[in-house]
Design a protein around this motif. Structure first.
Motif, PDB file in Angstrom:
ATOM      1  N   CYS A  16       0.307  -1.491  -0.012  1.00 48.81           N
ATOM      2  CA  CYS A  16       0.358  -0.210  -0.319  1.00 48.81           C
ATOM      3  C   CYS A  16       1.008   1.005  -0.046  1.00 48.81           C
ATOM      4  CB  CYS A  16      -0.684  -0.170   0.941  1.00 48.81           C
ATOM      5  SG  CYS A  16      -2.253  -1.611   1.071  1.00 48.81           S
ATOM      6  N   ALA A  17       2.151   1.578   1.059  1.00 45.84           N
ATOM      7  CA  ALA A  17       2.965   2.373   0.875  1.00 45.84           C
ATOM      8  C   ALA A  17       3.857   2.633  -0.345  1.00 45.84           C
ATOM      9  CB  ALA A  17       3.746   2.063   1.725  1.00 45.84           C
ATOM     10  N   VAL A  18       3.931   1.533  -1.030  1.00 50.23           N
ATOM     11  CA  VAL A  18       4.283   1.566  -2.762  1.00 50.23           C
ATOM     12  C   VAL A  18       3.582   2.382  -3.585  1.00 50.23           C
ATOM     13  CG1 VAL A  18       5.587   0.714  -4.182  1.00 50.23           C
ATOM     14  CG2 VAL A  18       6.092  -0.566  -2.159  1.00 50.23           C
ATOM     15  N   LYS A  19       2.115   1.432  -3.363  1.00 43.89           N
ATOM     16  CA  LYS A  19       1.173   2.574  -4.622  1.00 43.89           C
ATOM     17  C   LYS A  19       0.734   3.583  -3.901  1.00 43.89           C
ATOM     18  CE  LYS A  19      -1.324  -1.817  -5.057  1.00 43.89           C
ATOM     19  NZ  LYS A  19      -2.786  -3.018  -4.812  1.00 43.89           N
ATOM     20  N   SER A  20       0.799   4.220  -2.555  1.00 46.26           N
ATOM     21  CA  SER A  20       0.988   5.781  -2.678  1.00 46.26           C
ATOM     22  C   SER A  20       1.713   6.335  -3.132  1.00 46.26           C
ATOM     23  CB  SER A  20       0.589   5.263  -1.423  1.00 46.26           C
ATOM     24  OG  SER A  20      -0.582   5.379  -0.314  1.00 46.26           O
ATOM     25  N   LEU A 134       4.362  10.363   5.505  1.00 48.03           N
ATOM     26  CA  LEU A 134       2.374  10.211   5.434  1.00 48.03           C
ATOM     27  C   LEU A 134       2.542   9.457   6.337  1.00 48.03           C
ATOM     28  CD1 LEU A 134       0.049  10.350   4.075  1.00 48.03           C
ATOM     29  CD2 LEU A 134       1.031   8.684   1.818  1.00 48.03           C
ATOM     30  N   HIS A 135       1.335   8.955   7.289  1.00 50.21           N
ATOM     31  CA  HIS A 135       0.955   8.180   8.233  1.00 50.21           C
ATOM     32  C   HIS A 135       0.056   7.035   7.468  1.00 50.21           C
ATOM     33  CE1 HIS A 135       3.589   9.283  11.635  1.00 50.21           C
ATOM     34  NE2 HIS A 135       3.596  10.085  11.164  1.00 50.21           N
ATOM     35  N   LEU A 136       0.160   6.248   7.132  1.00 51.74           N
ATOM     36  CA  LEU A 136      -0.923   5.202   6.370  1.00 51.74           C
ATOM     37  C   LEU A 136      -1.841   4.706   7.868  1.00 51.74           C
ATOM     38  CD1 LEU A 136       0.752   2.907   3.370  1.00 51.74           C
ATOM     39  CD2 LEU A 136      -0.106   5.359   3.851  1.00 51.74           C
ATOM     40  N   SER A 137      -3.256   4.151   7.320  1.00 53.33           N
ATOM     41  CA  SER A 137      -3.853   3.935   8.574  1.00 53.33           C
ATOM     42  C   SER A 137      -4.134   2.661   8.105  1.00 53.33           C
ATOM     43  CB  SER A 137      -5.324   4.873   7.782  1.00 53.33           C
ATOM     44  OG  SER A 137      -6.167   4.274   8.606  1.00 53.33           O
ATOM     45  N   THR A 138      -4.478   1.751   8.659  1.00 56.57           N
ATOM     46  CA  THR A 138      -5.266   0.180   9.639  1.00 56.57           C
ATOM     47  C   THR A 138      -6.112   0.683   8.385  1.00 56.57           C
ATOM     48  OG1 THR A 138      -5.996  -0.280  10.943  1.00 56.57           O
ATOM     49  CG2 THR A 138      -3.723  -0.749  10.543  1.00 56.57           C
ATOM     50  N   VAL A 140      -8.005   2.887   6.236  1.00 60.64           N
ATOM     51  CA  VAL A 140      -8.324   2.930   4.635  1.00 60.64           C
ATOM     52  C   VAL A 140      -7.402   3.015   4.482  1.00 60.64           C
ATOM     53  CG1 VAL A 140      -9.280   5.345   3.635  1.00 60.64           C
ATOM     54  CG2 VAL A 140      -9.850   4.973   5.828  1.00 60.64           C
ATOM     55  N   ASN A 141      -7.567   1.808   3.404  1.00 55.80           N
ATOM     56  CA  ASN A 141      -7.111   1.362   2.668  1.00 55.80           C
ATOM     57  C   ASN A 141      -7.030   1.549   0.508  1.00 55.80           C
ATOM     58  OD1 ASN A 141      -5.474  -1.284   3.884  1.00 55.80           O
ATOM     59  ND2 ASN A 141      -7.396  -1.729   3.393  1.00 55.80           N
ATOM     60  N   LYS A 142      -6.510   3.493   0.390  1.00 58.30           N
ATOM     61  CA  LYS A 142      -6.765   3.891  -0.387  1.00 58.30           C
ATOM     62  C   LYS A 142      -5.448   4.630  -1.099  1.00 58.30           C
ATOM     63  CE  LYS A 142      -9.150   7.182  -0.995  1.00 58.30           C
ATOM     64  NZ  LYS A 142     -10.501   8.629  -1.246  1.00 58.30           N
ATOM     65  N   GLU A 143      -4.715   4.445  -2.062  1.00 58.64           N
ATOM     66  CA  GLU A 143      -3.576   5.086  -2.087  1.00 58.64           C
ATOM     67  C   GLU A 143      -3.576   6.562  -2.799  1.00 58.64           C
ATOM     68  OE1 GLU A 143      -4.517   2.401  -4.069  1.00 58.64           O
ATOM     69  OE2 GLU A 143      -4.001   1.765  -2.175  1.00 58.64           O
ATOM     70  N   ILE A 144      -4.979   6.895  -3.345  1.00 57.71           N
ATOM     71  CA  ILE A 144      -5.044   8.561  -3.861  1.00 57.71           C
ATOM     72  C   ILE A 144      -6.605   9.578  -3.076  1.00 57.71           C
ATOM     73  CG2 ILE A 144      -6.433  10.256  -5.627  1.00 57.71           C
ATOM     74  CD1 ILE A 144      -5.309   7.988  -7.632  1.00 57.71           C
ATOM     75  N   PHE A 145      -5.935  10.539  -2.162  1.00 61.82           N
ATOM     76  CA  PHE A 145      -6.059  11.141  -1.540  1.00 61.82           C
ATOM     77  C   PHE A 145      -6.580  12.596  -2.376  1.00 61.82           C
ATOM     78  CE2 PHE A 145      -3.124   9.287   1.114  1.00 61.82           C
ATOM     79  CZ  PHE A 145      -3.535   8.343   1.149  1.00 61.82           C
ATOM     80  N   ASN A 146      -8.176  13.166  -1.975  1.00 57.41           N
ATOM     81  CA  ASN A 146      -8.301  14.517  -3.102  1.00 57.41           C
ATOM     82  C   ASN A 146      -9.072  15.470  -1.280  1.00 57.41           C
ATOM     83  OD1 ASN A 146      -8.475  13.459  -5.157  1.00 57.41           O
ATOM     84  ND2 ASN A 146     -10.211  11.831  -4.246  1.00 57.41           N
ATOM     85  N   LYS A 147      -9.641  15.333  -0.291  1.00 55.83           N
ATOM     86  CA  LYS A 147     -10.118  16.145   0.758  1.00 55.83           C
ATOM     87  C   LYS A 147      -8.703  15.788   2.072  1.00 55.83           C
ATOM     88  CE  LYS A 147     -14.214  16.885  -2.264  1.00 55.83           C
ATOM     89  NZ  LYS A 147     -15.687  16.276  -1.841  1.00 55.83           N
TER      90      LYS A 147
END
Length: 240
Positions: A16-20, A134-138, A140-147
């Motif tokens: 997930c981190a690599v995709k982000s 960037l601290h990822l979350s357990t 929310v598994n998404k790589e694109i953030f908008n808001k």
């Protein structure tokens, strides 16, 4: 060149981190550095030292690494580098950030939960660098953030417009809501935060930080990342 540093023990969320990182890179040339840290072997024998320094991966770690390589191989503008680091200190970590021209450190939930002191040390060292984290979350598994929800630090003197300008220049999302820091009053603030997150479709939190003294506590304080279940972008105040 937009380079990313991902400290890892090659758990599944490294993918997930690599995709982000790939999505944050967009069309820019970038290098994604997967860094694995270990204590330096405590031996005076050169042969023993070299023998203990050979990195050995489990089958699951190898699978994660191969998946990361596969993702990068299909991104024409991205390269991947594996950095094995033995021993760590503040000057060494700062030098790593500088040498690789790191623009963003990505921390996964599994890495922050590692029990070994060297991993805990790295997380704290990262917080004292001027580089965004960037601290990822357990949850929310998404790589694109908008808001984004911006948490204003009462002790800081940053204006939300300055933070938004930095985000516009370096990232791809905008602040749609803001709140005062709720460290000492989370239970009362929680209903209002949940309403704002739902109403504005917020998918990331933005906060600012200052450097802190390195210390190891037996009981860890729950952070914003864990309280809200959202990824958190932490910006060093002097950088903004």
């Amino acid at each position: 060149m937009k380079n990313f540093l991902i400290p890892t023990t090659l758990k599944d969320d490294t993918i997930c981190a690599v995709k982000s990182a790939v999505n944050q890179a967009k069309d820019s040339d970038s290098e994604i550095i997967l860094m694995m840290v270990s204590e330096a072997p405590d031996t005076f024998s050169s042969s023993s030292f070299l023998r203990e320094m050979r990195p050995g991966l489990t089958s699951s770690q190898s699978d994660v690494l191969e998946t990361c390589r596969y993702i990068i191989d299909h991104e024409p503008n991205c390269k991947i580098k594996i950095q094995n680091q033995y021993g760590l200190s503040a000057p060494i970590f700062k030098r790593i950030i500088e040498v690789f021209s790191v623009k963003l450190v990505i921390l996964t939930p599994s890495y922050k939960q590692e029990s070994k002191k060297i991993h805990q040390y790295l997380v704290q060292l990262a917080g004292n660098q001027k580089c965004p984290i960037l601290h990822l979350s357990t949850e929310v598994n998404k790589e694109i953030f908008n808001k984004a929800l911006y948490i204003e630090n009462a002790k800081g003197n940053l204006h939300v417009k300055d933070v938004q300008q930095f985000l516009t220049d370096n990232f791809s999302f905008e602040i749609v809501s803001q709140t005062a820091n709720f460290d000492d009053n989370f239970e009362n603030a929680a209903p209002f935060l949940s309403e704002a997150i739902s109403k504005h479709n917020i998918d990331i939190v933005v906060e600012t930080r200052k450097g802190e003294k390195i210390k190891f506590n037996k009981t860890k304080k729950e952070n914003v990342n864990e309280r809200l279940g959202l990824p958190v972008l932490s910006l060093y105040e002097e950088l903004v």
